[in-house]
Design a protein around this motif. Structure first.
Motif, short mmCIF file in Angstrom:
data_model
loop_
_atom_site.label_atom_id
_atom_site.label_comp_id
_atom_site.label_asym_id
_atom_site.label_seq_id
_atom_site.Cartn_x
_atom_site.Cartn_y
_atom_site.Cartn_z
N ALA A 1 47.71 -49.13 9.17
CA ALA A 1 48.60 -48.36 10.05
C ALA A 1 50.03 -48.86 9.90
CB ALA A 1 48.14 -48.48 11.50
N VAL A 2 50.21 -50.19 9.85
CA VAL A 2 51.55 -50.76 9.71
C VAL A 2 52.17 -50.29 8.40
CG1 VAL A 2 52.85 -52.90 9.34
CG2 VAL A 2 51.12 -52.78 11.15
N ARG A 3 51.38 -50.37 7.31
CA ARG A 3 51.93 -50.00 6.01
C ARG A 3 52.23 -48.50 5.95
NH1 ARG A 3 48.30 -51.16 1.75
NH2 ARG A 3 46.62 -51.44 3.25
N MET A 4 51.37 -47.69 6.60
CA MET A 4 51.63 -46.25 6.61
C MET A 4 52.93 -45.94 7.35
SD MET A 4 48.45 -43.76 6.90
CE MET A 4 47.63 -44.33 8.36
N ALA A 5 53.15 -46.63 8.48
CA ALA A 5 54.37 -46.39 9.25
C ALA A 5 55.60 -46.71 8.41
CB ALA A 5 54.37 -47.22 10.53
N GLY A 6 55.45 -47.66 7.48
CA GLY A 6 56.59 -48.05 6.66
C GLY A 6 56.72 -47.23 5.39
N GLU A 7 55.60 -46.65 4.93
CA GLU A 7 55.65 -45.89 3.68
C GLU A 7 55.89 -44.41 3.95
OE1 GLU A 7 55.57 -47.02 0.61
OE2 GLU A 7 55.07 -49.11 1.03
N ASN A 8 55.13 -43.86 4.88
CA ASN A 8 55.22 -42.43 5.15
C ASN A 8 54.79 -42.13 6.58
OD1 ASN A 8 55.10 -39.67 5.22
ND2 ASN A 8 54.25 -39.48 3.15
N PRO A 9 55.72 -42.24 7.52
CA PRO A 9 55.35 -42.08 8.93
C PRO A 9 54.79 -40.69 9.24
CG PRO A 9 57.74 -42.31 8.67
CD PRO A 9 57.13 -42.60 7.35
N HIS A 10 55.22 -39.68 8.48
CA HIS A 10 54.70 -38.33 8.74
C HIS A 10 53.21 -38.26 8.41
CE1 HIS A 10 58.66 -36.61 9.50
NE2 HIS A 10 59.09 -37.40 8.52
N ALA A 11 52.83 -38.89 7.29
CA ALA A 11 51.42 -38.92 6.94
C ALA A 11 50.63 -39.72 7.97
CB ALA A 11 51.25 -39.56 5.55
N VAL B 1 47.82 -41.66 13.69
CA VAL B 1 48.46 -42.94 14.02
C VAL B 1 49.86 -42.64 14.53
CG1 VAL B 1 49.39 -45.06 13.04
CG2 VAL B 1 47.18 -44.22 12.29
N ASN B 2 50.22 -43.23 15.66
CA ASN B 2 51.56 -43.01 16.19
C ASN B 2 52.53 -44.01 15.56
OD1 ASN B 2 53.92 -42.88 17.63
ND2 ASN B 2 52.91 -42.59 19.61
N PRO B 3 53.37 -43.55 14.61
CA PRO B 3 54.24 -44.50 13.91
C PRO B 3 55.23 -45.20 14.83
CG PRO B 3 54.63 -42.24 13.15
CD PRO B 3 53.55 -42.18 14.16
N MET B 4 55.64 -44.53 15.90
CA MET B 4 56.57 -45.16 16.83
C MET B 4 55.94 -46.41 17.44
SD MET B 4 59.12 -42.91 16.97
CE MET B 4 59.91 -41.98 18.25
N LYS B 5 54.69 -46.26 17.91
CA LYS B 5 54.01 -47.39 18.56
C LYS B 5 53.80 -48.51 17.56
CE LYS B 5 51.57 -45.24 22.39
NZ LYS B 5 50.34 -44.56 22.74
N ARG C 1 65.10 -55.17 -8.43
CA ARG C 1 64.66 -54.04 -9.24
C ARG C 1 63.15 -53.89 -9.23
NH1 ARG C 1 68.28 -52.39 -13.46
NH2 ARG C 1 69.83 -51.21 -12.30
N ARG C 2 62.48 -55.05 -9.36
CA ARG C 2 61.03 -55.00 -9.52
C ARG C 2 60.31 -54.78 -8.19
NH1 ARG C 2 59.61 -60.22 -12.73
NH2 ARG C 2 61.85 -60.44 -12.92
N ALA C 3 61.01 -55.13 -7.08
CA ALA C 3 60.34 -55.10 -5.79
C ALA C 3 59.98 -53.67 -5.41
CB ALA C 3 61.25 -55.71 -4.74
N ARG C 4 58.78 -53.52 -4.80
CA ARG C 4 58.40 -52.19 -4.31
C ARG C 4 58.75 -52.10 -2.83
NH1 ARG C 4 56.20 -48.55 -3.56
NH2 ARG C 4 54.40 -48.98 -2.29
N VAL C 5 59.87 -51.48 -2.58
CA VAL C 5 60.37 -51.37 -1.20
C VAL C 5 59.50 -50.40 -0.43
CG1 VAL C 5 62.44 -50.92 0.15
CG2 VAL C 5 62.65 -51.59 -2.24
N PRO C 6 59.13 -50.72 0.83
CA PRO C 6 58.45 -49.71 1.65
C PRO C 6 59.31 -48.44 1.70
CG PRO C 6 58.39 -51.85 2.75
CD PRO C 6 59.24 -52.01 1.52
#
Lengths: 313, 349
Positions: A176-186, A192-196, A296-301
Motif C-alpha cells: 500500500a505504501v509503495r502504491m501510494a508513492g508510485e500510482n495513488p490513482h491505482a 487503498v486510501n492513498p491519503m491515509k 541517474r540510476r535510481a528508480r524514483v517513486p
C-alpha cells in the motif's frame, strides 16, 4: 601507508562507524518511508533538531532514557502530522513546506531549550546510554571491541532497517505504501486510501527522524546545543537517493558514509599541513558525489512530490 | 470535505490573505510568549519600539533588512523558475569572502568610485560560481538541486573558515579568525549619517523594481516563468530550458553573492564565519512571504527585519529568548502558504 593500516586495524574506528551511522540510519529510514509513499520530507533537519532537544530535555527532567526516546518519537510524529496536513491534505509544495517545517522546528527547539535551561557557562549534561554488554559476543577479541560495544539504540536502528525492508516488500502494508508513492490513482482503485497511507508514512517517518536526533543527545553526546545536527538531515535525504529507496541499501549507505567520516576524523590527527576544514568538508562533498553517481540510476517513486487530489488528474 | 478551485478570486481575498497569515503567525507566537510567562501585547509593543522606537533602532532595522531583501530576491527569482536554490547562505559567504580578498589587498589601489562597483560585481560573480555547481549537476545528472545547494552551504562556510584562519587572516585581530578589512575607500557611503545605514538599501530597492520589470516585461521574464509553471510545455513552446535555468541561476546566485558583498562593504568591513545570522535561509522565508513578487520582497524583508531587531530589545527587557523572532518568521512562512492556498481553493463539504 602504515599509519593508514593502523587506522583501519584499530577497533576504535569500527566502533565509531556504527556510532556515527546510527542517527543517519534512523533519519534515512524515516525519509525513505515517507518518500516511498510519495512525500518528500525536507522537515528532517528541523525534526532531528527537535528530537535531539526534546529527548534530552525529558531525560534532564528526570524520565529514563527510553522514555526520552519515546518523547522524541511522539514530537517527531506531531511534526510529521503537520507536514502531512500541509502536503497531503492541502497538497502544497513539498519543498516549501518541508523547508518551513525545518525552520520552524529548529527555531522552536532553540526557543524551548533557552526557556527551559538558563544560559550557563558549561552546558548541563545527562547520563547517556551506556554500551550494551552482550554475553560472549562483547568479549570476542577485536570483533567484541569493534562491533559489539554499541549502545542499545544502535542495534535498534539496524533492526528497524531489516524490519522496514521486510514490511515494504513482503507485506500488504508495504505494498500500500509503495502504491501510494508510485500510482495513488491505482491505489485508490484497489480500495487503498492513498491519503491515509501517506499520512501514516510521513508520521512514522518523522518519528524515526526525531529518534535519530535524540540519539545524538542521549547516546553520542550528553548535552544539547544549537546547530548540533550539522546538516545530518540533508545528508540523510542524499542517502535516500543513494539507496535507491531500499532500506537495506540505506543501511549500507549510512555505514559507508560513516566509514568515510570516521576515517577522515582519524586522518586529521596524523596528516599534517592540511587545514582541518578540508577534512570537515568531505562528508558534504561525498554526499554530493553520491547523488551525482546514483541519481541517474535510481528508480524514483513515480508519484514522489505529486499531491494527490481525489477526482483530479 | 474537499477543496474546489475558485473560479474567480476577489480582491479582498488576495489582499487580505497575506495579512491574515501574518496575524495568525503572530497569534501563534503569542501563545509561546504567554507560555514563557510574559504579557503578549506588551511583548509585541516592545518589539515595535525595539525596531522603530528611536532613530538608531529604525536605521538598524533598515540595515538588517538590506541583505534580507537581496537574499529574498535571490530566492524569489529562482523559485519562480522552480529552481530550488537553497544555497543563498553559502553564496552570501562566498560573495563576502571574494570582496574581502580583493578589497583588502589586490585591488585596494583603485580609486573608490571604480573600486566599489568592481567589488560588487566580483561579489556577485562569486555567488554565481557556487550555484553553478548544483545547476550543472541538475542539468547533467538530473540531481535534485535542493540537497546539493544546501550541502554547498556547509562547504562554503568551511571554505570561509579555512581562509580567514589562513591566507586572508588579519594579523592584527589578536588571533581571532577574521579576514583583513577592506580598504576604507571600498566601504559603501552612508545613507544616514551617524548610523550604520548605507546605500546598499537603495541598491536593493532599485534591484527589486528592476527585477519586477524584467519578470513582467521581457522575454527572459516570460521564459523563466514558463520554465517554472510547466517545463515540458515550455520546451514545446520553444523555450530554451537549460539556457533559461542558467540565466536564472546566475541572477539568483549573483543576488545572494551581492548581499554578502554589500554586508561586508556596508557594515562589517571584514569577514568572519558568523557574518550571517542565517540571511540565506531567512531569504527563503522573505521570498515566500512576498509570494515571489520582487516588490513584495521589500516589505517582507522589512517585516522580517522588524521581528529580528525588535526581538533583541524585547528579549533584554522581558527575558523572552530572541529565538521567538525565528519562530514567528518560520510560522509566518507556513501560515502564508496556507493562506495562499485558500486564495485559490475553497472548502466544499
Amino acid at each position: 601507508m602504515s599509519t593508514l593500516i593502523d587506522i583501519l586495524a584499530s577497533a576504535g574506528l569500527w566502533a565509531a562507524i556504527l556510532r556515527i551511522a546510527t542517527p543517519l540510519i534512523f533519519g534515512t529510514l524515516g525519509a525513505l518511508l515517507s518518500e516511498r509513499a510519495g512525500v518528500l520530507n525536507l522537515g528532517i533537519e528541523g525534526v532531528m533538531t527537535f528530537g535531539a532537544m526534546i529527548g534530552w530535555l525529558a531525560v534532564y527532567n528526570g524520565v529514563d532514557l527510553w522514555t526520552g526516546i519515546l518523547v522524541a518519537a511522539c514530537a517527531g510524529a506531531l511534526f510529521g502530522a503537520l507536514h502531512a496536513l500541509l502536503t497531503v491534505t492541502l497538497g502544497l509544495s513539498q519543498h516549501v513546506c518541508g523547508l518551513g517545517v525545518t525552520l520552524f522546528a529548529s527555531s522552536f527547539s532553540y526557543y524551548v531549550f533557552r526557556l527551559a535551561v538558563p544560559v550557563a557557562g558549561t552546558p548541563p549534561t545527562i547520563i547517556p546510554f551506556q554500551p550494551l554488554e552482550i554475553p560472549v559476543l562483547s568479549s570476542l577479541p577485536f570483533l567484541g571491541q569493534a562491533v559489539f560495544t554499541q549502545t542499545a539504540p544502535t542495534y535498534l536502528a539496524i533492526a528497524i532497517a531489516l524490519v522496514m525492508a521486510y514490511v515494504l516488500f513482503r507485506t500488504p502494508v508495504g505494498l500500500a505504501v509503495r502504491m501510494a508513492g508510485e500510482n495513488p490513482h491505482a491505489a485508490e482503485a484497489q480500495g487503498v486510501n492513498p491519503m491515509k497511507v501517506r499520512y501514516g508514512a510521513v508520521i512514522v517517518g518523522s518519528a524515526l527522524m526525531a529518534v535519530g536526533g535524540a540519539f545524538l543527545t542521549l547516546s553520542a553526546f550528553n548535552s544539547f546545543f544549537p546547530t548540533m545536527v550539522q546538516g545530518r538531515g540533508w545528508i540523510c535525504i542524499a542517502l535516500v537517493v543513494f539507496s535507491s529507496w531500499r532500506p537495506g541499501r540505506a543501511l549500507f549507505g549510512a555505514l559507508l558514509f560513516a566509514f568515510f567520516d570516521a576515517f577522515q576524523l582519524r586522518l586529521q590527527t596524523v596528516v599534517e599541513g592540511v587545514p582541518y576544514q578540508i577534512f570537515l568538508m568531505t562528508p558534504y562533498i561525498l554526499s554530493i558525489a553520491a547523488l551525482a553517481i546514483m541519481a541517474r540510476r535510481a528508480r524514483v517513486p513515480q508519484a514522489l512530490m505529486q499531491p494527490y487530489r481525489r477526482g483530479e488528474r | 470535505m474537499r477543496f474546489e478551485r475558485r473560479e474567480q478570486r476577489s480582491l479582498l481575498l488576495l489582499v487580505g490573505a497575506p495579512f491574515a497569515a501574518i496575524v495568525v503567525a503572530l497569534a501563534l507566537s503569542g501563545i509561546l510568549i504567554a507560555i514563557a510567562g510574559a504579557p503578549v501585547l506588551e511583548a509585541y509593543r516592545r518589539i515595535l519600539i525595539g525596531a522603530f522606537g528611536s532613530r538608531l533602532s529604525a536605521t538598524e532595522t533598515l540595515t538588517r533588512a538590506t541583505p534580507l531583501m537581496l537574499t529574498g530576491l535571490a530566492a524569489a527569482v529562482a523559485f519562480r523558475a522552480r529552481l530550488w536554490n537553497i544555497g543563498a547562505e553559502g553564496q552570501f559567504y562566498l560573495g563576502a569572502l571574494a570582496v574581502a580578498a580583493f578589497g583588502s589587498q589586490l585591488l585596494a589601489g583603485l580609486p573608490g568610485p571604480i573600486l566599489i562597483p568592481v567589488l560588487l560585481v566580483i561579489g556577485a560573480l562569486a555567488g554565481m560560481v557556487l550555484i553553478l555547481i548544483p545547476l550543472w549537476l541538475r542539468l547533467r545528472f538530473s540531481v535534485d538541486e535542493v540537497v546539493t545547494s544546501l550541502l554547498m552551504n556547509f562547504i562554503a562556510v568551511l571554505i570561509v573558515s579555512m581562509l580567514v584562519d589562513g591566507i586572508l587572516k588579519d594579523p592584527l585581530a589578536f588571533g581571532w579568525p577574521q579576514s583583513q578589512s577592506v580598504a576604507d575607500h571600498a566601504m559603501l557611503p552612508k545613507l544616514v549619517s551617524r548610523s550604520r545605514l548605507h546605500i546598499g538599501l537603495a541598491i536593493a530597492v532599485v534591484l527589486a523594481f528592476i527585477i519586477a520589470f524584467v519578470q513582467s516585461r521581457t522575454v527572459f521574464g516570460l521564459q523563466s516563468r514558463a520554465a517554472g509553471l510547466n517545463p515540458q510545455g515550455a520546451v514545446f513552446a520553444g523555450v530554451p530550458l537549460s539556457r533559461t535555468l542558467f540565466k536564472v541561476a546566475c541572477l539568483s546566485g549573483g543576488l545572494a553573492g551581492l548581499a554578502g558583498a554589500i554586508e561586508v562593504m556596508g557594515v562589517r568591513g571584514y569577514v568572519t564565519t558568523d557574518l550571517s545570522p542565517g540571511f540565506g535561509y531567512s531569504g527563503i522565508v522573505v521570498a515566500m512571504l512576498a509570494n515571489l513578487n520582487p516588490v513584495g520582497v521589500i516589505f517582507a524583508a522589512l517585516f522580517t527585519a522588524i521581528m529580528f531587531v525588535g526581538a533583541d530589545g524585547m528579549s533584554r527587557s522581558l527575558g523572552i529568548p530572541t529565538y521567538i523572532a525565528d519562530v514567528t518568521v518560520a510560522l509566518s512562512l507556513l501560515t502564508m502558504v496556507v493562506a495562499l492556498f485558500f486564495t485559490q481553493y475553497r472548502v466544499r463539504r
